[in-house]
Scaffold this motif. Structure first.
Motif, PDB file in Angstrom:
ATOM      1  N   LEU A 292      -0.814  13.685   3.826  1.00  0.00           N
ATOM      2  CA  LEU A 292      -1.868  13.431   2.854  1.00  0.00           C
ATOM      3  C   LEU A 292      -1.573  12.153   2.073  1.00  0.00           C
ATOM      4  O   LEU A 292      -2.466  11.329   1.832  1.00  0.00           O
ATOM      5  N   ARG A 293      -0.307  11.962   1.673  1.00  0.00           N
ATOM      6  CA  ARG A 293       0.075  10.761   0.938  1.00  0.00           C
ATOM      7  C   ARG A 293      -0.193   9.513   1.787  1.00  0.00           C
ATOM      8  O   ARG A 293      -0.732   8.515   1.294  1.00  0.00           O
ATOM      9  N   ASP A 294       0.158   9.575   3.075  1.00  0.00           N
ATOM     10  CA  ASP A 294      -0.057   8.434   3.959  1.00  0.00           C
ATOM     11  C   ASP A 294      -1.544   8.145   4.123  1.00  0.00           C
ATOM     12  O   ASP A 294      -1.955   6.974   4.180  1.00  0.00           O
ATOM     13  N   ARG A 295      -2.370   9.199   4.207  1.00  0.00           N
ATOM     14  CA  ARG A 295      -3.816   9.009   4.368  1.00  0.00           C
ATOM     15  C   ARG A 295      -4.394   8.289   3.144  1.00  0.00           C
ATOM     16  O   ARG A 295      -5.211   7.368   3.271  1.00  0.00           O
ATOM     17  N   ILE A 296      -3.976   8.723   1.966  1.00  0.00           N
ATOM     18  CA  ILE A 296      -4.485   8.104   0.740  1.00  0.00           C
ATOM     19  C   ILE A 296      -3.985   6.671   0.620  1.00  0.00           C
ATOM     20  O   ILE A 296      -4.732   5.759   0.229  1.00  0.00           O
ATOM     21  N   THR A 297      -2.718   6.436   0.977  1.00  0.00           N
ATOM     22  CA  THR A 297      -2.166   5.076   0.937  1.00  0.00           C
ATOM     23  C   THR A 297      -2.964   4.144   1.836  1.00  0.00           C
ATOM     24  O   THR A 297      -3.314   3.017   1.454  1.00  0.00           O
ATOM     25  N   ALA A 298      -3.280   4.599   3.063  1.00  0.00           N
ATOM     26  CA  ALA A 298      -4.048   3.773   3.995  1.00  0.00           C
ATOM     27  C   ALA A 298      -5.438   3.480   3.450  1.00  0.00           C
ATOM     28  O   ALA A 298      -5.951   2.359   3.586  1.00  0.00           O
ATOM     29  N   THR A 299      -6.067   4.461   2.813  1.00  0.00           N
ATOM     30  CA  THR A 299      -7.404   4.255   2.254  1.00  0.00           C
ATOM     31  C   THR A 299      -7.370   3.248   1.121  1.00  0.00           C
ATOM     32  O   THR A 299      -8.239   2.364   1.028  1.00  0.00           O
ATOM     33  N   VAL A 300      -6.357   3.358   0.253  1.00  0.00           N
ATOM     34  CA  VAL A 300      -6.241   2.434  -0.870  1.00  0.00           C
ATOM     35  C   VAL A 300      -6.030   1.004  -0.376  1.00  0.00           C
ATOM     36  O   VAL A 300      -6.605   0.046  -0.903  1.00  0.00           O
ATOM     37  N   ARG A 301      -5.211   0.833   0.653  1.00  0.00           N
ATOM     38  CA  ARG A 301      -4.987  -0.497   1.207  1.00  0.00           C
ATOM     39  C   ARG A 301      -6.280  -1.077   1.792  1.00  0.00           C
ATOM     40  O   ARG A 301      -6.583  -2.266   1.628  1.00  0.00           O
ATOM     41  N   THR A 302      -7.043  -0.240   2.459  1.00  0.00           N
ATOM     42  CA  THR A 302      -8.303  -0.692   3.021  1.00  0.00           C
ATOM     43  C   THR A 302      -9.254  -1.120   1.920  1.00  0.00           C
ATOM     44  O   THR A 302      -9.936  -2.158   2.013  1.00  0.00           O
ATOM     45  N   ALA A 304      -8.410  -2.158  -1.076  1.00  0.00           N
ATOM     46  CA  ALA A 304      -7.891  -3.367  -1.718  1.00  0.00           C
ATOM     47  C   ALA A 304      -8.222  -4.601  -0.886  1.00  0.00           C
ATOM     48  O   ALA A 304      -8.561  -5.672  -1.431  1.00  0.00           O
ATOM     49  N   ALA A 305      -8.169  -4.465   0.441  1.00  0.00           N
ATOM     50  CA  ALA A 305      -8.514  -5.594   1.304  1.00  0.00           C
ATOM     51  C   ALA A 305     -10.004  -5.875   1.260  1.00  0.00           C
ATOM     52  O   ALA A 305     -10.447  -7.033   1.367  1.00  0.00           O
ATOM     53  N   ARG A 306     -10.804  -4.844   1.086  1.00  0.00           N
ATOM     54  CA  ARG A 306     -12.261  -5.014   1.062  1.00  0.00           C
ATOM     55  C   ARG A 306     -12.741  -5.607  -0.247  1.00  0.00           C
ATOM     56  O   ARG A 306     -13.772  -6.278  -0.305  1.00  0.00           O
ATOM     57  N   TYR A 307     -12.006  -5.308  -1.312  1.00  0.00           N
ATOM     58  CA  TYR A 307     -12.383  -5.825  -2.639  1.00  0.00           C
ATOM     59  C   TYR A 307     -11.223  -6.646  -3.215  1.00  0.00           C
ATOM     60  O   TYR A 307     -10.560  -6.218  -4.172  1.00  0.00           O
ATOM     61  N   PRO A 308     -10.943  -7.813  -2.667  1.00  0.00           N
ATOM     62  CA  PRO A 308      -9.822  -8.624  -3.167  1.00  0.00           C
ATOM     63  C   PRO A 308     -10.074  -9.061  -4.606  1.00  0.00           C
ATOM     64  O   PRO A 308     -11.207  -9.362  -4.990  1.00  0.00           O
TER      65      PRO A 308
END
Length: 309
Positions: A292-302, A304-308
């Motif tokens: 679950l932690r990894d899933r949320i981390t991946a979503t947050v990174r996505t 952050a990249a979408r909204y620099p």
């Protein structure tokens, strides 16, 4: 039909006092001429009513003529009116019956209880459906209700979420439950008691065969057990999280002072928890499970990249 209308006319006069022929006609959805005939029929039957001529005239009952319902306390009378759900009754085809029953009950109550019941109707409204969902389309609800009432077996064609998506099953319909604006059928079938969403019934064939319900079956007790089992199946795991005071409040937990609070919370699945915890934003940090932690981390990174910045 006319007998029912005569009773309604009598009860309207008991509830509201003097009413003109025009007012009665509008309430009963008949012509003024029909009201005149009905009033004459009531008078011929010995009902003590009379009419006053003139601008302020109308029909009324002799003072003191009233059927009284004894044995009800003020709280009981209020509860009866608070419990009525006009929308649900209308869906079952009982809207007119409910309105007539409430009219009769109001007419039968003593003046004090009638006034308190009236205040309930003015100040409280029960609206069962949830905010963010359209009303379910339940074209087979009336047929299901009739089978429940008559204790008749039926064959359902039912749509479900797992394969095969459409099934056909013979069941004995025990009862109907309205939960959060959605109708559920409780029925006995080949594999025991089951609960079916009425809006997922896509076909119904009445077998015209009466069935005998199991001895001692209690619909309320069954539903309570069904809900408990549903919740137990729903929360099959847990997550270890850190929460800000605001995050703890939003999850219904007691904040641990001004700092972060560690807590274990039940979760339905990783997929479901992923969406739910994202809604808390920066007020939560998921520590476990790692997936679950990894899933949320991946979503947050996505994100952050979408909204620099």
């Amino acid at each position: 039909m006319r007998a029912s209308r005569l009773v309604s006319l009598l009860l309207l006069l008991q509830n509201r006092g003097r009413m003109t022929a025009g007012q009665l006609a509008r309430e009963l959805e008949v012509s003024v001429r029909t009201v005149y005939r009905d009033v004459q029929a009531l008078a011929a039957a010995g009902i003590p009513l009379y009419g006053d001529a003139g601008h302020a005239g109308g029909y009324r009952l002799v003072d003191g003529y009233r059927t009284r319902l004894t044995g009800l306390t003020a709280d009981e009378a209020q509860a009866v009116f608070l419990a009525a759900l006009p929308g649900a009754a209308a869906e079952l085809g009982l809207g007119e019956a409910l309105a007539a029953a409430r009219l009769k009950l109001t007419a039968a109550l003593p003046a004090e209880l009638r006034e308190r019941a009236g205040r309930i109707q003015e100040r409280f409204l029960l609206d069962a459906p949830g905010w963010y969902a359209d009303a379910d389309d339940t074209p087979h609800l009336a047929a299901v209700a009739a089978a429940v009432w008559e204790r008749r077996s039926v064959v359902l064609r039912y749509r479900r979420w797992r394969a095969p998506e459409e099934i056909e099953r013979r069941v004995d319909p025990y009862g109907l439950v309205l939960k959060a604006g959605r109708w559920y059928l409780v029925a006995a079938g080949p594999s025991g008691m089951r609960t079916y969403r009425v809006d997922q019934i896509i076909g119904l064939r009445d077998l015209a065969e009466e069935f005998e319900p199991a001895a001692g079956f209690d619909l309320g007790a069954y539903w309570t057990g069904h809900l408990a089992g549903f919740r137990a199946r729903l929360h099959t795991g847990e997550a270890l999280v850190r929460l800000t005071p605001e995050g703890a409040r939003r999850l219904g937990l007691a904040p641990g002072g001004d700092g972060w609070t560690r807590a274990r919370v039940p979760i339905e699945s990783v997929d479901h928890a992923h969406g739910e915890f994202l809604r808390l934003g920066a007020d939560v940090e998921v520590l476990e499970p790692a997936e679950l932690r990894d899933r949320i981390t991946a979503t947050v990174r996505t994100l952050a990249a979408r909204y620099p910045g």
